[in-house]
Design an enzyme around this catalytic site. Structure first.
Site, PDB file in Angstrom:
ATOM      1  N   GLY A 196       0.810  -1.205   0.000  1.00 16.98           N
ATOM      2  CA  GLY A 196       0.000   0.000   0.000  1.00 16.98           C
ATOM      3  C   GLY A 196       0.845   1.256   0.000  1.00 16.98           C
ATOM      4  N   SER A 197       1.552   1.483   1.097  1.00 16.80           N
ATOM      5  CA  SER A 197       2.305   2.722   1.237  1.00 16.80           C
ATOM      6  C   SER A 197       3.521   2.796   0.316  1.00 16.80           C
ATOM      7  CB  SER A 197       2.761   2.884   2.693  1.00 16.80           C
ATOM      8  OG  SER A 197       1.640   3.036   3.553  1.00 16.80           O
ATOM      9  N   GLU A 202      -4.934  15.011   0.607  1.00 12.79           N
ATOM     10  CA  GLU A 202      -5.608  13.884   1.245  1.00 12.79           C
ATOM     11  C   GLU A 202      -5.266  13.827   2.730  1.00 12.79           C
ATOM     12  OE1 GLU A 202      -6.152   9.022   0.852  1.00 12.79           O
ATOM     13  OE2 GLU A 202      -4.760  10.066  -0.492  1.00 12.79           O
ATOM     14  N   GLN A 218     -15.133   4.837  27.150  1.00 15.65           N
ATOM     15  CA  GLN A 218     -14.893   4.543  28.569  1.00 15.65           C
ATOM     16  C   GLN A 218     -15.799   5.371  29.470  1.00 15.65           C
ATOM     17  OE1 GLN A 218     -12.790   2.137  29.300  1.00 15.65           O
ATOM     18  NE2 GLN A 218     -13.110   2.220  31.510  1.00 15.65           N
ATOM     19  N   GLY A 240     -19.218   3.994  29.403  1.00 14.90           N
ATOM     20  CA  GLY A 240     -19.324   2.649  29.943  1.00 14.90           C
ATOM     21  C   GLY A 240     -20.017   1.696  28.993  1.00 14.90           C
TER      22      GLY A 240
END
Length: 382
Positions: free
Chosen positions: A135-136, A245, A339, A342
Protein backbone atom coordinates in the site's frame (compact mmCIF):
# COMPACT_ATOMS: atom_id res chain seq x y z
CA UNK A 1 -13.52 26.97 18.48
CA UNK A 2 -12.29 30.52 19.09
CA UNK A 3 -8.89 29.68 17.60
CA UNK A 4 -10.48 29.04 14.20
CA UNK A 5 -12.04 32.47 13.78
CA UNK A 6 -9.09 34.03 11.95
CA UNK A 7 -9.05 31.29 9.32
CA UNK A 8 -12.66 31.56 8.11
CA UNK A 9 -14.37 34.54 6.49
CA UNK A 10 -18.03 35.25 5.70
CA UNK A 11 -17.99 33.22 2.49
CA UNK A 12 -16.71 30.22 4.43
CA UNK A 13 -19.51 30.65 6.95
CA UNK A 14 -22.03 30.60 4.09
CA UNK A 15 -20.49 27.33 2.87
CA UNK A 16 -20.63 25.93 6.40
CA UNK A 17 -24.27 26.89 6.88
CA UNK A 18 -25.28 25.47 3.51
CA UNK A 19 -23.56 22.12 4.07
CA UNK A 20 -24.87 21.88 7.62
CA UNK A 21 -28.45 22.30 6.36
CA UNK A 22 -27.82 19.65 3.71
CA UNK A 23 -26.55 17.20 6.34
CA UNK A 24 -29.52 17.90 8.62
CA UNK A 25 -32.01 17.46 5.78
CA UNK A 26 -30.54 14.75 3.56
CA UNK A 27 -28.28 12.63 5.80
CA UNK A 28 -28.95 12.67 9.53
CA UNK A 29 -32.52 11.27 9.35
CA UNK A 30 -31.25 8.21 7.45
CA UNK A 31 -27.63 7.65 8.49
CA UNK A 32 -28.28 4.86 11.01
CA UNK A 33 -30.24 2.92 8.39
CA UNK A 34 -27.50 3.45 5.78
CA UNK A 35 -24.81 2.33 8.20
CA UNK A 36 -26.63 -0.93 8.90
CA UNK A 37 -27.24 -1.43 5.16
CA UNK A 38 -23.51 -0.74 4.58
CA UNK A 39 -24.26 1.71 1.76
CA UNK A 40 -26.02 4.97 1.03
CA UNK A 41 -28.19 5.74 -2.01
CA UNK A 42 -26.39 6.74 -5.19
CA UNK A 43 -28.95 9.53 -5.43
CA UNK A 44 -27.09 11.33 -2.63
CA UNK A 45 -24.28 12.14 -5.07
CA UNK A 46 -26.78 13.90 -7.32
CA UNK A 47 -28.23 15.82 -4.39
CA UNK A 48 -24.77 16.86 -3.17
CA UNK A 49 -23.85 17.86 -6.70
CA UNK A 50 -27.01 19.94 -7.12
CA UNK A 51 -26.32 21.63 -3.77
CA UNK A 52 -22.85 22.60 -5.01
CA UNK A 53 -21.08 20.57 -2.32
CA UNK A 54 -19.10 18.26 -4.61
CA UNK A 55 -17.81 21.22 -6.63
CA UNK A 56 -16.25 23.14 -3.74
CA UNK A 57 -12.60 23.82 -4.49
CA UNK A 58 -12.81 23.03 -8.21
CA UNK A 59 -12.70 25.37 -11.27
CA UNK A 60 -15.89 27.23 -12.02
CA UNK A 61 -15.61 26.54 -15.76
CA UNK A 62 -15.82 22.82 -14.99
CA UNK A 63 -18.82 23.14 -12.69
CA UNK A 64 -17.07 23.94 -9.42
CA UNK A 65 -16.85 26.89 -7.04
CA UNK A 66 -14.37 28.42 -4.57
CA UNK A 67 -11.46 27.19 -6.72
CA UNK A 68 -8.33 26.82 -4.64
CA UNK A 69 -10.08 28.02 -1.46
CA UNK A 70 -8.68 25.60 1.11
CA UNK A 71 -10.84 26.81 3.98
CA UNK A 72 -14.07 26.56 1.99
CA UNK A 73 -13.17 22.90 1.57
CA UNK A 74 -12.28 22.58 5.26
CA UNK A 75 -15.61 24.12 6.30
CA UNK A 76 -17.56 21.77 4.02
CA UNK A 77 -15.60 18.72 5.21
CA UNK A 78 -16.18 19.55 8.88
CA UNK A 79 -19.90 19.91 8.35
CA UNK A 80 -20.17 16.64 6.41
CA UNK A 81 -18.45 14.91 9.34
CA UNK A 82 -21.33 16.04 11.57
CA UNK A 83 -23.20 13.18 9.93
CA UNK A 84 -21.24 10.99 12.36
CA UNK A 85 -20.30 8.60 9.55
CA UNK A 86 -16.74 8.57 8.31
CA UNK A 87 -17.75 5.98 5.73
CA UNK A 88 -20.36 8.21 4.18
CA UNK A 89 -17.95 11.15 4.07
CA UNK A 90 -15.24 8.97 2.51
CA UNK A 91 -17.62 7.53 -0.09
CA UNK A 92 -19.25 10.83 -1.01
CA UNK A 93 -15.85 12.50 -1.07
CA UNK A 94 -13.88 9.90 -3.05
CA UNK A 95 -13.80 12.38 -5.93
CA UNK A 96 -11.41 14.52 -3.89
CA UNK A 97 -8.64 11.92 -4.15
CA UNK A 98 -9.47 10.70 -7.66
CA UNK A 99 -10.38 13.89 -9.50
CA UNK A 100 -7.56 16.42 -8.80
CA UNK A 101 -5.07 14.66 -11.12
CA UNK A 102 -7.69 14.79 -13.88
CA UNK A 103 -8.27 18.51 -13.30
CA UNK A 104 -4.56 19.33 -13.23
CA UNK A 105 -2.96 16.99 -15.75
CA UNK A 106 -5.48 15.17 -17.98
CA UNK A 107 -5.84 16.12 -21.64
CA UNK A 108 -8.49 18.86 -22.14
CA UNK A 109 -10.85 16.53 -24.04
CA UNK A 110 -10.80 14.08 -21.12
CA UNK A 111 -10.97 16.74 -18.41
CA UNK A 112 -13.92 18.55 -19.99
CA UNK A 113 -15.85 15.30 -20.41
CA UNK A 114 -15.21 13.77 -17.00
CA UNK A 115 -14.96 16.57 -14.42
CA UNK A 116 -18.38 18.26 -14.89
CA UNK A 117 -20.15 14.88 -14.67
CA UNK A 118 -18.41 14.02 -11.41
CA UNK A 119 -18.98 17.45 -9.82
CA UNK A 120 -22.67 17.20 -10.73
CA UNK A 121 -22.89 13.82 -8.99
CA UNK A 122 -23.84 12.08 -12.21
CA UNK A 123 -20.69 9.95 -12.18
CA UNK A 124 -18.59 8.64 -9.28
CA UNK A 125 -14.80 8.93 -9.14
CA UNK A 126 -12.29 6.70 -7.31
CA UNK A 127 -8.52 6.56 -6.86
CA UNK A 128 -6.80 3.19 -7.34
CA UNK A 129 -3.25 3.03 -6.00
CA UNK A 130 -3.09 0.35 -3.27
CA UNK A 131 -2.31 -3.21 -4.35
CA UNK A 132 -2.53 -6.61 -2.61
CA UNK A 133 1.28 -6.72 -2.40
CA UNK A 134 1.71 -3.23 -0.94
CA UNK A 135 0.00 0.00 0.00
CA UNK A 136 2.30 2.72 1.24
CA UNK A 137 5.20 1.62 -1.01
CA UNK A 138 3.79 3.40 -4.06
CA UNK A 139 7.14 3.49 -5.88
CA UNK A 140 7.14 -0.30 -6.15
CA UNK A 141 3.60 -0.91 -7.41
CA UNK A 142 3.20 -3.89 -9.75
CA UNK A 143 0.20 -3.19 -12.01
CA UNK A 144 1.74 -2.96 -15.48
CA UNK A 145 0.62 -0.90 -18.50
CA UNK A 146 2.32 -1.59 -21.84
CA UNK A 147 1.88 0.72 -24.82
CA UNK A 148 0.28 -1.06 -27.79
CA UNK A 149 -0.44 1.38 -30.61
CA UNK A 150 -3.08 3.86 -29.50
CA UNK A 151 -3.86 1.89 -26.31
CA UNK A 152 -2.20 0.69 -23.15
CA UNK A 153 -2.69 -2.94 -22.13
CA UNK A 154 -3.07 -3.03 -18.33
CA UNK A 155 -2.57 -6.11 -16.16
CA UNK A 156 -2.67 -6.32 -12.39
CA UNK A 157 -4.98 -5.64 -9.46
CA UNK A 158 -5.86 -3.08 -6.81
CA UNK A 159 -7.48 -3.43 -3.39
CA UNK A 160 -9.05 -1.37 -0.58
CA UNK A 161 -10.42 1.06 -3.19
CA UNK A 162 -12.96 3.49 -1.73
CA UNK A 163 -16.09 3.74 -3.94
CA UNK A 164 -14.54 0.90 -5.92
CA UNK A 165 -17.79 -1.00 -6.46
CA UNK A 166 -19.91 1.74 -7.94
CA UNK A 167 -17.40 4.21 -9.34
CA UNK A 168 -17.67 5.10 -13.03
CA UNK A 169 -14.15 6.53 -13.37
CA UNK A 170 -10.91 5.37 -11.77
CA UNK A 171 -7.61 7.23 -11.57
CA UNK A 172 -5.27 4.22 -11.64
CA UNK A 173 -1.56 4.11 -10.81
CA UNK A 174 0.32 1.81 -13.16
CA UNK A 175 3.89 0.94 -14.07
CA UNK A 176 4.77 2.04 -17.60
CA UNK A 177 8.56 2.14 -17.15
CA UNK A 178 11.30 0.54 -15.10
CA UNK A 179 11.45 -0.14 -11.39
CA UNK A 180 11.05 2.57 -8.78
CA UNK A 181 9.19 5.87 -8.72
CA UNK A 182 10.46 6.87 -12.18
CA UNK A 183 8.38 4.20 -13.92
CA UNK A 184 4.94 5.09 -12.54
CA UNK A 185 2.11 6.69 -14.54
CA UNK A 186 -1.57 7.52 -14.03
CA UNK A 187 -4.36 6.34 -16.32
CA UNK A 188 -8.07 7.10 -16.36
CA UNK A 189 -9.92 3.79 -16.56
CA UNK A 190 -13.66 3.79 -17.18
CA UNK A 191 -16.10 1.19 -15.92
CA UNK A 192 -17.08 -1.13 -18.75
CA UNK A 193 -13.63 -1.07 -20.34
CA UNK A 194 -12.90 -4.56 -21.75
CA UNK A 195 -10.58 -6.45 -19.42
CA UNK A 196 -11.49 -4.39 -16.37
CA UNK A 197 -13.61 -5.95 -13.61
CA UNK A 198 -14.67 -5.12 -10.06
CA UNK A 199 -14.36 -7.80 -7.40
CA UNK A 200 -16.24 -8.34 -4.20
CA UNK A 201 -17.36 -5.60 -1.86
CA UNK A 202 -14.99 -5.85 1.09
CA UNK A 203 -16.22 -6.13 4.70
CA UNK A 204 -14.57 -3.64 7.06
CA UNK A 205 -14.23 -2.92 10.77
CA UNK A 206 -15.53 0.60 10.24
CA UNK A 207 -16.60 2.99 7.48
CA UNK A 208 -19.53 0.65 6.86
CA UNK A 209 -21.43 3.11 4.67
CA UNK A 210 -18.62 3.32 2.10
CA UNK A 211 -18.09 0.64 -0.50
CA UNK A 212 -14.56 -0.72 -0.71
CA UNK A 213 -13.51 -3.04 -3.51
CA UNK A 214 -10.90 -5.07 -5.31
CA UNK A 215 -10.20 -4.20 -8.96
CA UNK A 216 -8.79 -6.48 -11.64
CA UNK A 217 -7.11 -5.66 -14.95
CA UNK A 218 -6.73 -8.52 -17.43
CA UNK A 219 -5.29 -7.19 -20.69
CA UNK A 220 -7.46 -4.13 -20.10
CA UNK A 221 -7.28 -1.79 -23.13
CA UNK A 222 -7.08 1.87 -22.12
CA UNK A 223 -6.85 4.62 -24.79
CA UNK A 224 -3.54 6.51 -24.80
CA UNK A 225 -5.48 9.77 -24.53
CA UNK A 226 -6.48 8.62 -21.01
CA UNK A 227 -2.88 9.04 -19.81
CA UNK A 228 -2.92 11.62 -17.01
CA UNK A 229 0.08 13.90 -17.29
CA UNK A 230 3.39 12.67 -18.72
CA UNK A 231 4.27 9.00 -19.00
CA UNK A 232 6.51 7.83 -16.12
CA UNK A 233 5.85 11.07 -14.17
CA UNK A 234 2.85 9.77 -12.21
CA UNK A 235 4.66 9.37 -8.89
CA UNK A 236 5.00 13.15 -8.46
CA UNK A 237 1.29 13.57 -9.25
CA UNK A 238 0.38 10.98 -6.61
CA UNK A 239 2.63 12.62 -4.01
CA UNK A 240 1.17 16.07 -4.71
CA UNK A 241 -2.31 14.63 -4.29
CA UNK A 242 -1.36 13.01 -0.98
CA UNK A 243 -0.83 16.39 0.72
CA UNK A 244 -4.48 17.38 0.28
CA UNK A 245 -5.61 13.88 1.25
CA UNK A 246 -3.60 14.05 4.47
CA UNK A 247 -5.12 17.40 5.32
CA UNK A 248 -8.58 15.90 4.76
CA UNK A 249 -7.78 12.95 7.03
CA UNK A 250 -6.52 15.29 9.76
CA UNK A 251 -9.78 17.25 9.47
CA UNK A 252 -11.76 14.00 9.70
CA UNK A 253 -9.78 12.97 12.77
CA UNK A 254 -10.33 16.29 14.50
CA UNK A 255 -14.05 16.19 13.78
CA UNK A 256 -14.23 12.59 14.99
CA UNK A 257 -12.58 13.75 18.21
CA UNK A 258 -14.94 16.71 18.48
CA UNK A 259 -18.04 14.56 18.11
CA UNK A 260 -16.66 12.14 20.71
CA UNK A 261 -16.05 15.01 23.10
CA UNK A 262 -19.55 16.43 22.53
CA UNK A 263 -21.16 13.07 23.23
CA UNK A 264 -19.02 12.69 26.37
CA UNK A 265 -20.00 16.12 27.65
CA UNK A 266 -23.67 15.42 27.02
CA UNK A 267 -23.39 12.13 28.93
CA UNK A 268 -21.47 13.77 31.79
CA UNK A 269 -24.21 16.36 32.24
CA UNK A 270 -27.16 13.98 32.03
CA UNK A 271 -25.97 10.73 33.60
CA UNK A 272 -26.56 10.54 37.35
CA UNK A 273 -24.47 8.60 39.87
CA UNK A 274 -24.56 8.86 43.65
CA UNK A 275 -27.12 11.64 43.44
CA UNK A 276 -25.37 14.01 41.01
CA UNK A 277 -24.29 14.25 37.35
CA UNK A 278 -21.15 12.18 36.70
CA UNK A 279 -19.51 15.26 35.23
CA UNK A 280 -19.33 16.74 38.72
CA UNK A 281 -16.80 14.12 39.80
CA UNK A 282 -13.28 15.52 39.63
CA UNK A 283 -11.74 12.53 37.87
CA UNK A 284 -14.19 12.83 34.97
CA UNK A 285 -14.17 16.63 34.98
CA UNK A 286 -10.39 16.66 34.56
CA UNK A 287 -10.46 14.01 31.85
CA UNK A 288 -12.95 16.08 29.84
CA UNK A 289 -10.79 19.18 30.30
CA UNK A 290 -7.77 17.30 28.96
CA UNK A 291 -9.78 15.96 26.02
CA UNK A 292 -10.88 19.49 25.11
CA UNK A 293 -7.31 20.81 25.40
CA UNK A 294 -5.87 18.09 23.17
CA UNK A 295 -8.52 18.68 20.53
CA UNK A 296 -7.95 22.45 20.43
CA UNK A 297 -4.20 22.00 20.01
CA UNK A 298 -4.68 19.47 17.21
CA UNK A 299 -7.25 21.56 15.38
CA UNK A 300 -5.18 24.74 15.56
CA UNK A 301 -2.07 22.96 14.24
CA UNK A 302 -4.09 21.47 11.38
CA UNK A 303 -5.59 24.86 10.49
CA UNK A 304 -2.11 26.36 10.54
CA UNK A 305 -0.94 23.86 7.91
CA UNK A 306 -4.08 24.47 5.84
CA UNK A 307 -3.24 28.19 5.87
CA UNK A 308 0.30 27.42 4.69
CA UNK A 309 -1.11 25.29 1.88
CA UNK A 310 -3.53 28.07 0.94
CA UNK A 311 -0.55 30.41 0.69
CA UNK A 312 1.13 28.02 -1.74
CA UNK A 313 3.85 26.87 0.65
CA UNK A 314 5.16 23.31 0.88
CA UNK A 315 4.19 21.57 4.12
CA UNK A 316 5.31 18.01 3.40
CA UNK A 317 6.77 17.58 6.87
CA UNK A 318 4.14 19.58 8.74
CA UNK A 319 1.06 18.02 7.15
CA UNK A 320 2.49 14.59 7.98
CA UNK A 321 2.89 15.79 11.57
CA UNK A 322 -0.66 17.16 11.58
CA UNK A 323 -2.09 13.87 10.33
CA UNK A 324 -0.23 11.84 12.94
CA UNK A 325 -1.07 14.22 15.77
CA UNK A 326 -4.76 14.50 14.82
CA UNK A 327 -5.20 10.74 14.48
CA UNK A 328 -3.42 10.16 17.80
CA UNK A 329 -5.81 12.61 19.48
CA UNK A 330 -8.80 10.99 17.80
CA UNK A 331 -7.57 7.59 19.02
CA UNK A 332 -7.42 8.93 22.56
CA UNK A 333 -10.71 10.82 22.55
CA UNK A 334 -12.78 8.05 20.97
CA UNK A 335 -11.31 5.58 23.47
CA UNK A 336 -12.08 7.94 26.37
CA UNK A 337 -15.62 8.60 25.10
CA UNK A 338 -16.45 4.88 25.10
CA UNK A 339 -14.89 4.54 28.57
CA UNK A 340 -16.82 7.52 29.94
CA UNK A 341 -20.13 6.14 28.67
CA UNK A 342 -19.32 2.65 29.94
CA UNK A 343 -21.59 -0.14 28.72
CA UNK A 344 -23.71 2.30 26.71
CA UNK A 345 -20.61 3.40 24.81
CA UNK A 346 -20.22 -0.18 23.61
CA UNK A 347 -23.73 -0.31 22.14
CA UNK A 348 -24.33 0.05 18.40
CA UNK A 349 -27.13 2.53 19.13
CA UNK A 350 -24.63 5.15 20.34
CA UNK A 351 -22.60 7.46 18.14
CA UNK A 352 -19.36 6.94 20.08
CA UNK A 353 -19.35 3.23 19.22
CA UNK A 354 -19.32 4.11 15.50
CA UNK A 355 -16.76 6.88 15.99
CA UNK A 356 -14.47 4.42 17.76
CA UNK A 357 -14.65 1.95 14.85
CA UNK A 358 -14.47 4.52 12.07
CA UNK A 359 -11.55 6.31 13.63
CA UNK A 360 -9.19 3.34 13.38
CA UNK A 361 -8.62 3.71 9.62
CA UNK A 362 -7.54 7.36 9.83
CA UNK A 363 -3.96 6.60 10.92
CA UNK A 364 -3.69 4.01 8.12
CA UNK A 365 -5.28 5.63 5.06
CA UNK A 366 -3.41 8.24 3.04
CA UNK A 367 -0.09 6.87 4.29
CA UNK A 368 0.32 5.03 7.57
CA UNK A 369 1.52 6.61 10.79
CA UNK A 370 4.87 4.90 10.26
CA UNK A 371 5.23 6.27 6.73
CA UNK A 372 4.40 9.75 8.03
CA UNK A 373 7.25 9.43 10.53
CA UNK A 374 9.59 8.35 7.73
CA UNK A 375 8.61 11.45 5.74
CA UNK A 376 9.06 13.71 8.76
CA UNK A 377 12.48 12.23 9.52
CA UNK A 378 13.57 12.57 5.88
CA UNK A 379 12.50 16.22 5.83
CA UNK A 380 14.62 16.69 8.96
CA UNK A 381 17.65 15.40 7.07
CA UNK A 382 17.74 12.00 8.73
Amino acid sequence: MAASLSYFDESHQLVRDSVRRFVEREILPYIDEWEEAEEFPRELYLKAGAAGILGIGYPEQLGGSHEGDVFAKVAASEELMRSGSGGLVAGLGSLDIGLPPIVKWAKPVVRERVVPQVLAGEKIMALAVTEPTGGSDVANLKTRAVRDGDHYRVNGSKTFITSGVRADYYTVAVRTGGEGFGGVSLLLVEKGTPGFSVGRKLKKMGWWASDTAELFFDDCKVPVENLIGVENAGFACIMANFQSERLSLAIMANMTAQLALQESLKWARERQAFGKPVGKFQVLKHRLAEMATQLEVSREFTYCQAAQMAAGRSVIKEISMAKNFATDIADRLTYDAVQIMGGMGYMRETLVERLYRDNRILSIGGGTREIMNEIIAKQMGL
